[in-house]
Design a protein around this motif. Structure first.
Motif, mmCIF file in Angstrom:
data_model
loop_
_atom_site.group_PDB
_atom_site.id
_atom_site.type_symbol
_atom_site.label_atom_id
_atom_site.label_comp_id
_atom_site.label_asym_id
_atom_site.label_seq_id
_atom_site.Cartn_x
_atom_site.Cartn_y
_atom_site.Cartn_z
ATOM 1 N N ASP A 33 29.160 -20.847 -18.527
ATOM 2 C CA ASP A 33 29.310 -19.503 -17.965
ATOM 3 C C ASP A 33 28.103 -18.625 -18.287
ATOM 4 O OD1 ASP A 33 31.786 -20.147 -16.934
ATOM 5 O OD2 ASP A 33 32.929 -19.147 -18.528
ATOM 6 N N PHE A 34 27.397 -18.940 -19.356
ATOM 7 C CA PHE A 34 26.259 -18.132 -19.797
ATOM 8 C C PHE A 34 24.919 -18.711 -19.356
ATOM 9 C CE2 PHE A 34 29.702 -17.383 -22.776
ATOM 10 C CZ PHE A 34 29.816 -16.010 -22.673
ATOM 11 N N LEU A 35 24.931 -19.911 -18.820
ATOM 12 C CA LEU A 35 23.692 -20.544 -18.380
ATOM 13 C C LEU A 35 23.417 -20.202 -16.923
ATOM 14 C CD1 LEU A 35 24.061 -24.105 -19.943
ATOM 15 C CD2 LEU A 35 22.444 -22.347 -20.598
ATOM 16 N N PRO A 36 22.143 -20.129 -16.541
ATOM 17 C CA PRO A 36 21.823 -19.908 -15.127
ATOM 18 C C PRO A 36 22.277 -21.116 -14.299
ATOM 19 C CG PRO A 36 19.819 -20.040 -16.469
ATOM 20 C CD PRO A 36 20.973 -20.231 -17.377
ATOM 21 N N ARG A 37 22.369 -20.901 -12.994
ATOM 22 C CA ARG A 37 22.783 -21.970 -12.084
ATOM 23 C C ARG A 37 21.823 -23.158 -12.212
ATOM 24 N NH1 ARG A 37 21.246 -23.860 -7.289
ATOM 25 N NH2 ARG A 37 19.587 -22.329 -7.095
ATOM 26 N N GLN A 38 22.384 -24.359 -12.257
ATOM 27 C CA GLN A 38 21.569 -25.563 -12.339
ATOM 28 C C GLN A 38 20.912 -25.841 -10.987
ATOM 29 O OE1 GLN A 38 21.262 -27.776 -15.250
ATOM 30 N NE2 GLN A 38 21.857 -25.782 -16.054
ATOM 31 N N LEU A 39 19.672 -26.268 -11.023
ATOM 32 C CA LEU A 39 18.953 -26.589 -9.799
ATOM 33 C C LEU A 39 19.432 -27.926 -9.246
ATOM 34 C CD1 LEU A 39 15.307 -25.648 -10.869
ATOM 35 C CD2 LEU A 39 16.939 -24.239 -9.629
ATOM 36 N N ASN A 40 19.458 -28.044 -7.920
ATOM 37 C CA ASN A 40 19.810 -29.330 -7.320
ATOM 38 C C ASN A 40 18.554 -30.201 -7.242
ATOM 39 O OD1 ASN A 40 18.354 -28.657 -4.942
ATOM 40 N ND2 ASN A 40 20.154 -27.652 -4.061
ATOM 41 N N ASP A 41 18.706 -31.441 -6.794
ATOM 42 C CA ASP A 41 17.584 -32.396 -6.781
ATOM 43 C C ASP A 41 16.403 -31.903 -5.951
ATOM 44 O OD1 ASP A 41 18.775 -34.180 -8.497
ATOM 45 O OD2 ASP A 41 19.681 -35.379 -6.896
ATOM 46 N N LYS A 52 9.470 -21.950 -17.183
ATOM 47 C CA LYS A 52 10.085 -21.290 -16.026
ATOM 48 C C LYS A 52 11.565 -21.618 -15.830
ATOM 49 C CE LYS A 52 6.173 -20.696 -12.928
ATOM 50 N NZ LYS A 52 5.600 -21.076 -11.635
ATOM 51 N N TYR A 53 11.974 -22.821 -16.204
ATOM 52 C CA TYR A 53 13.295 -23.293 -15.804
ATOM 53 C C TYR A 53 14.204 -23.671 -16.973
ATOM 54 C CZ TYR A 53 10.950 -23.550 -11.311
ATOM 55 O OH TYR A 53 10.241 -23.240 -10.181
ATOM 56 N N THR A 54 14.003 -23.071 -18.132
ATOM 57 C CA THR A 54 14.857 -23.362 -19.273
ATOM 58 C C THR A 54 16.306 -23.033 -18.923
ATOM 59 O OG1 THR A 54 13.089 -22.895 -20.840
ATOM 60 C CG2 THR A 54 15.332 -22.808 -21.695
ATOM 61 N N GLY A 55 17.186 -23.988 -19.151
ATOM 62 C CA GLY A 55 18.606 -23.778 -18.869
ATOM 63 C C GLY A 55 19.000 -24.083 -17.443
ATOM 64 N N GLN A 56 18.026 -24.331 -16.565
ATOM 65 C CA GLN A 56 18.339 -24.583 -15.168
ATOM 66 C C GLN A 56 18.228 -26.047 -14.782
ATOM 67 O OE1 GLN A 56 15.519 -21.616 -13.551
ATOM 68 N NE2 GLN A 56 17.320 -20.671 -12.632
ATOM 69 N N MET A 57 17.699 -26.863 -15.675
ATOM 70 C CA MET A 57 17.587 -28.296 -15.383
ATOM 71 C C MET A 57 17.634 -29.079 -16.679
ATOM 72 S SD MET A 57 13.504 -28.760 -14.435
ATOM 73 C CE MET A 57 13.442 -27.655 -13.056
#
Length: 152
Positions: free
Chosen positions: A93-101, A133-138
């Protein structure tokens, strides 16, 4: 609002709603952040940890619970595996949205161009740019082989 403040606010809400399962997970998150703050102050950083490090802590907590859930499933303890998955949901709930492939592939291409990477020796630069740039998103454990394949 900073993640740290969001967690504290969620703790108060969980206390009011008497949601003990969510509350215990939120307290674990808060304790992990405070523990890292103490370590950072020991290293001379009086401000404690920043948002990037908090995201890293949350990502690590999710990964630990995923591994535990897998181990519990293999051991036939489905009830404990479900509990771990529930905690994962609370943490995510606290993490940003995960990136898709597709988005991950675009991010890798952008990082390769940004770093001017040409060979496998530049993999560290590319991974550093992605983490910035993408910590927490992948999941960087899964992204590493993709970067390696792209640079080979």
């Amino acid at each position: 609002m900073q993640l740290r403040d969001q967690v504290n606010s969620a703790i108060k809400t969980a206390m009011k709603e008497r949601d003990s399962e969510r509350l215990s997970t939120l307290r674990l998150i808060n304790a992990a952040i405070k523990d890292r703050d103490i370590a950072a102050r020991g290293e001379g950083r009086e401000d404690g940890v920043g948002e990037d490090e908090v995201l890293g802590i949350l990502g690590k907590m999710v990964k630990q619970r995923q591994e535990s859930a897998r181990a519990y499933e293999e051991g036939g303890r489905i009830d404990l595996a479900e509990q771990e998955r529930t905690e994962i949901g609370y943490i995510e709930d606290f993490l940003p949205r995960q990136l898709n492939d597709e988005e991950i592939d675009k991010a890798i291409e952008g990082a390769v161009e940004e770093a001017g990477a040409e060979s496998i020796r530049d993999m560290g630069k590319v991974m550093g740019a992605l983490k910035a740039k993408y910590t927490g998103q992948m999941d960087f454990g899964a992204v590493g082989p993709k970067v390696k394949a792209r640079l080979s």
